[in-house]
Design a protein around this motif. Structure first.
Motif, PDB file in Angstrom:
ATOM      1  N   SER A 135     133.337 -11.017 -17.655  1.00 39.52           N
ATOM      2  CA  SER A 135     132.657 -12.302 -17.816  1.00 39.52           C
ATOM      3  C   SER A 135     131.999 -12.378 -19.190  1.00 39.52           C
ATOM      4  CB  SER A 135     131.590 -12.485 -16.737  1.00 39.52           C
ATOM      5  OG  SER A 135     132.167 -12.506 -15.467  1.00 39.52           O
ATOM      6  N   TYR A 136     132.642 -11.840 -20.195  1.00 39.20           N
ATOM      7  CA  TYR A 136     132.057 -11.832 -21.533  1.00 39.20           C
ATOM      8  C   TYR A 136     132.076 -13.217 -22.140  1.00 39.20           C
ATOM      9  CZ  TYR A 136     132.621  -6.769 -21.281  1.00 39.20           C
ATOM     10  OH  TYR A 136     132.550  -5.457 -20.901  1.00 39.20           O
ATOM     11  N   ILE A 137     131.059 -13.491 -22.939  1.00 39.20           N
ATOM     12  CA  ILE A 137     131.029 -14.709 -23.741  1.00 39.20           C
ATOM     13  C   ILE A 137     130.654 -14.305 -25.162  1.00 39.20           C
ATOM     14  CG2 ILE A 137     130.445 -16.225 -21.817  1.00 39.20           C
ATOM     15  CD1 ILE A 137     127.544 -16.286 -22.910  1.00 39.20           C
ATOM     16  N   ILE A 138     130.973 -15.166 -26.109  1.00 43.84           N
ATOM     17  CA  ILE A 138     130.611 -14.867 -27.482  1.00 43.84           C
ATOM     18  C   ILE A 138     129.096 -14.963 -27.623  1.00 43.84           C
ATOM     19  CG2 ILE A 138     132.822 -15.579 -28.447  1.00 43.84           C
ATOM     20  CD1 ILE A 138     131.532 -18.226 -29.228  1.00 43.84           C
ATOM     21  N   ALA A 139     128.535 -14.179 -28.524  1.00 42.65           N
ATOM     22  CA  ALA A 139     127.091 -14.158 -28.723  1.00 42.65           C
ATOM     23  C   ALA A 139     126.637 -15.419 -29.450  1.00 42.65           C
ATOM     24  CB  ALA A 139     126.700 -12.916 -29.519  1.00 42.65           C
ATOM     25  N   ALA A 140     125.344 -15.684 -29.390  1.00 41.45           N
ATOM     26  CA  ALA A 140     124.772 -16.895 -29.979  1.00 41.45           C
ATOM     27  C   ALA A 140     125.066 -16.990 -31.477  1.00 41.45           C
ATOM     28  CB  ALA A 140     123.268 -16.930 -29.724  1.00 41.45           C
ATOM     29  N   ASP A 141     124.961 -15.892 -32.209  1.00 40.92           N
ATOM     30  CA  ASP A 141     125.222 -15.938 -33.656  1.00 40.92           C
ATOM     31  C   ASP A 141     126.655 -16.343 -33.951  1.00 40.92           C
ATOM     32  OD1 ASP A 141     122.638 -15.322 -34.342  1.00 40.92           O
ATOM     33  OD2 ASP A 141     123.033 -13.179 -34.625  1.00 40.92           O
ATOM     34  N   VAL A 142     127.583 -15.844 -33.172  1.00 39.73           N
ATOM     35  CA  VAL A 142     128.986 -16.198 -33.369  1.00 39.73           C
ATOM     36  C   VAL A 142     129.197 -17.665 -33.017  1.00 39.73           C
ATOM     37  CG1 VAL A 142     131.364 -15.711 -32.695  1.00 39.73           C
ATOM     38  CG2 VAL A 142     129.738 -13.838 -32.957  1.00 39.73           C
ATOM     39  N   ALA A 143     128.567 -18.119 -31.947  1.00 41.26           N
ATOM     40  CA  ALA A 143     128.671 -19.533 -31.569  1.00 41.26           C
ATOM     41  C   ALA A 143     128.165 -20.419 -32.702  1.00 41.26           C
ATOM     42  CB  ALA A 143     127.888 -19.793 -30.286  1.00 41.26           C
ATOM     43  N   ARG A 144     127.105 -19.982 -33.360  1.00 38.56           N
ATOM     44  CA  ARG A 144     126.556 -20.747 -34.477  1.00 38.56           C
ATOM     45  C   ARG A 144     127.563 -20.810 -35.627  1.00 38.56           C
ATOM     46  NH1 ARG A 144     122.407 -17.834 -35.129  1.00 38.56           N
ATOM     47  NH2 ARG A 144     121.192 -18.902 -33.558  1.00 38.56           N
ATOM     48  N   HIS A 145     128.174 -19.677 -35.973  1.00 38.77           N
ATOM     49  CA  HIS A 145     129.141 -19.623 -37.072  1.00 38.77           C
ATOM     50  C   HIS A 145     130.409 -20.419 -36.771  1.00 38.77           C
ATOM     51  CE1 HIS A 145     126.797 -16.314 -38.805  1.00 38.77           C
ATOM     52  NE2 HIS A 145     127.452 -16.576 -39.918  1.00 38.77           N
ATOM     53  N   THR A 146     130.780 -20.494 -35.516  1.00 34.67           N
ATOM     54  CA  THR A 146     132.020 -21.175 -35.135  1.00 34.67           C
ATOM     55  C   THR A 146     131.759 -22.575 -34.577  1.00 34.67           C
ATOM     56  OG1 THR A 146     131.968 -20.107 -32.960  1.00 34.67           O
ATOM     57  CG2 THR A 146     133.258 -19.018 -34.689  1.00 34.67           C
ATOM     58  N   GLU A 147     130.514 -23.028 -34.723  1.00 38.47           N
ATOM     59  CA  GLU A 147     130.120 -24.363 -34.271  1.00 38.47           C
ATOM     60  C   GLU A 147     130.435 -24.591 -32.790  1.00 38.47           C
ATOM     61  OE1 GLU A 147     131.448 -27.377 -36.963  1.00 38.47           O
ATOM     62  OE2 GLU A 147     130.786 -26.238 -38.714  1.00 38.47           O
ATOM     63  N   GLN A 148     130.116 -23.585 -31.971  1.00 40.13           N
ATOM     64  CA  GLN A 148     130.345 -23.675 -30.526  1.00 40.13           C
ATOM     65  C   GLN A 148     129.047 -23.535 -29.746  1.00 40.13           C
ATOM     66  OE1 GLN A 148     133.364 -20.486 -30.256  1.00 40.13           O
ATOM     67  NE2 GLN A 148     134.639 -22.076 -29.349  1.00 40.13           N
ATOM     68  N   GLN A 149     127.963 -24.082 -30.294  1.00 39.96           N
ATOM     69  CA  GLN A 149     126.666 -23.940 -29.643  1.00 39.96           C
ATOM     70  C   GLN A 149     126.660 -24.566 -28.243  1.00 39.96           C
ATOM     71  OE1 GLN A 149     127.264 -24.994 -32.794  1.00 39.96           O
ATOM     72  NE2 GLN A 149     125.523 -24.647 -34.135  1.00 39.96           N
ATOM     73  N   ALA A 150     127.242 -25.739 -28.104  1.00 37.59           N
ATOM     74  CA  ALA A 150     127.248 -26.409 -26.792  1.00 37.59           C
ATOM     75  C   ALA A 150     128.060 -25.604 -25.784  1.00 37.59           C
ATOM     76  CB  ALA A 150     127.810 -27.821 -26.915  1.00 37.59           C
ATOM     77  N   GLU A 151     129.222 -25.112 -26.212  1.00 38.22           N
ATOM     78  CA  GLU A 151     130.057 -24.297 -25.323  1.00 38.22           C
ATOM     79  C   GLU A 151     129.334 -23.007 -24.939  1.00 38.22           C
ATOM     80  OE1 GLU A 151     131.024 -25.657 -28.164  1.00 38.22           O
ATOM     81  OE2 GLU A 151     132.893 -26.756 -27.839  1.00 38.22           O
ATOM     82  N   TYR A 152     128.623 -22.431 -25.891  1.00 32.64           N
ATOM     83  CA  TYR A 152     127.861 -21.216 -25.622  1.00 32.64           C
ATOM     84  C   TYR A 152     126.830 -21.476 -24.528  1.00 32.64           C
ATOM     85  CZ  TYR A 152     124.292 -17.638 -26.133  1.00 32.64           C
ATOM     86  OH  TYR A 152     123.379 -16.649 -25.868  1.00 32.64           O
ATOM     87  N   MET A 153     126.084 -22.574 -24.641  1.00 36.73           N
ATOM     88  CA  MET A 153     125.057 -22.871 -23.648  1.00 36.73           C
ATOM     89  C   MET A 153     125.666 -23.122 -22.278  1.00 36.73           C
ATOM     90  SD  MET A 153     122.184 -22.406 -25.042  1.00 36.73           S
ATOM     91  CE  MET A 153     121.144 -23.043 -23.744  1.00 36.73           C
ATOM     92  N   GLN A 154     126.839 -23.754 -22.229  1.00 36.34           N
ATOM     93  CA  GLN A 154     127.499 -23.977 -20.945  1.00 36.34           C
ATOM     94  C   GLN A 154     127.945 -22.663 -20.331  1.00 36.34           C
ATOM     95  OE1 GLN A 154     130.552 -26.689 -22.204  1.00 36.34           O
ATOM     96  NE2 GLN A 154     129.436 -28.449 -21.433  1.00 36.34           N
ATOM     97  N   MET A 155     128.456 -21.763 -21.147  1.00 36.20           N
ATOM     98  CA  MET A 155     128.933 -20.478 -20.635  1.00 36.20           C
ATOM     99  C   MET A 155     127.768 -19.569 -20.238  1.00 36.20           C
ATOM    100  SD  MET A 155     132.155 -20.769 -20.581  1.00 36.20           S
ATOM    101  CE  MET A 155     132.826 -19.145 -20.391  1.00 36.20           C
ATOM    102  N   ARG A 156     126.724 -19.571 -21.025  1.00 34.53           N
ATOM    103  CA  ARG A 156     125.591 -18.700 -20.765  1.00 34.53           C
ATOM    104  C   ARG A 156     124.757 -19.184 -19.590  1.00 34.53           C
ATOM    105  NH1 ARG A 156     120.213 -18.678 -23.944  1.00 34.53           N
ATOM    106  NH2 ARG A 156     119.922 -20.150 -22.287  1.00 34.53           N
ATOM    107  N   GLY A 157     124.625 -20.487 -19.484  1.00 38.67           N
ATOM    108  CA  GLY A 157     123.777 -21.026 -18.426  1.00 38.67           C
ATOM    109  C   GLY A 157     122.331 -21.096 -18.882  1.00 38.67           C
ATOM    110  N   LEU A 158     121.490 -21.493 -17.995  1.00 40.20           N
ATOM    111  CA  LEU A 158     120.074 -21.662 -18.302  1.00 40.20           C
ATOM    112  C   LEU A 158     119.290 -20.530 -17.660  1.00 40.20           C
ATOM    113  CD1 LEU A 158     120.104 -25.467 -17.537  1.00 40.20           C
ATOM    114  CD2 LEU A 158     120.181 -24.407 -19.792  1.00 40.20           C
ATOM    115  N   ASP A 159     118.008 -20.460 -17.953  1.00 42.03           N
ATOM    116  CA  ASP A 159     117.225 -19.377 -17.370  1.00 42.03           C
ATOM    117  C   ASP A 159     116.846 -19.692 -15.925  1.00 42.03           C
ATOM    118  OD1 ASP A 159     115.110 -21.159 -17.560  1.00 42.03           O
ATOM    119  OD2 ASP A 159     113.981 -19.990 -18.997  1.00 42.03           O
TER     120      ASP A 159
END
Length: 146
Positions: free
Chosen positions: A53-77
C-alpha cells in the motif's frame, strides 16, 4: 511501460537513479514493488505507507505536482474522521457501523481495500469508546450522556 511524462517530472527530484524512477512509476500506478525497491525508496524518504500500500512521499508529490492525489491516497488524520462521526451522532443521535462506513467511505485513504476500510472504521469507533467520546450500545453507537 514507463510513463515518460511522469519520469520527466521525477527527474527533477534530486538523487534519483533510473531504478528509483522505475520503482516510483510502479508506485504511482498502484503496482507492487519488491522489498529491495521499497527499502531503497524508504531510505531516501521517497515513499510512505505499508507493504502493498505504498504511496509517494509528500516531497515527491510536490515535485511532480500531485499534491491532491497524495492527499487522497494518504487520507486524513484520525481526529478528522472522529469529528465526522461525532457530527453524525449529534445530528442523528445513533449510528451503526454501516452508517459510519458510508459517511467515511470517500474520505478514507484510497489505498485501503473494503475490508481495510471497515477495519479502520471499527478501530476508530473502539478508540473513541476507550476515550469516552462515544458509547457502544449493542450494534450501535451514540454520544455519552453529558
Amino acid at each position: 511501460m514507463l510513463d515518460q511524462e511522469y519520469a520527466k517530472q521525477l527527474a527533477t527530484v534530486d538523487n534519483l537513479a533510473i531504478n528509483d524512477i522505475i520503482a516510483f512509476d510502479k508506485v504511482q500506478k498502484g503496482k507492487s514493488i519488491t522489498e529491495d525497491e521499497a527499502e531503497a525508496l524508504r531510505k531516501k524518504s521517497l515513499i510512505e505507507g505499508r507493504k502493498n500500500s505504498y504511496i509517494i512521499a509528500a516531497d515527491v508529490a510536490r515535485h511532480t505536482e500531485q499534491q491532491a492525489e497524495y492527499m487522497q491516497m494518504r487520507g486524513l488524520d484520525d481526529m478528522h474522521y472522529q469529528s465526522l462521526i461525532i457530527e453524525y451522532l449529534k445530528t442523528f443521535e445513533r449510528g451503526r457501523l454501516a452508517d459510519f462506513d458510508k459517511v467515511l467511505a470517500n474520505k478514507l485513504p484510497q489505498v485501503l481495500n473494503d475490508k481495510q476500510r471497515k477495519n479502520k472504521v471499527r478501530n476508530l469507533l473502539q478508540k473513541m469508546c476507550r476515550d469516552g467520546l462515544v458509547v457502544s450500545e449493542g450494534w450501535s453507537w451514540s454520544l455519552p450522556n453529558s
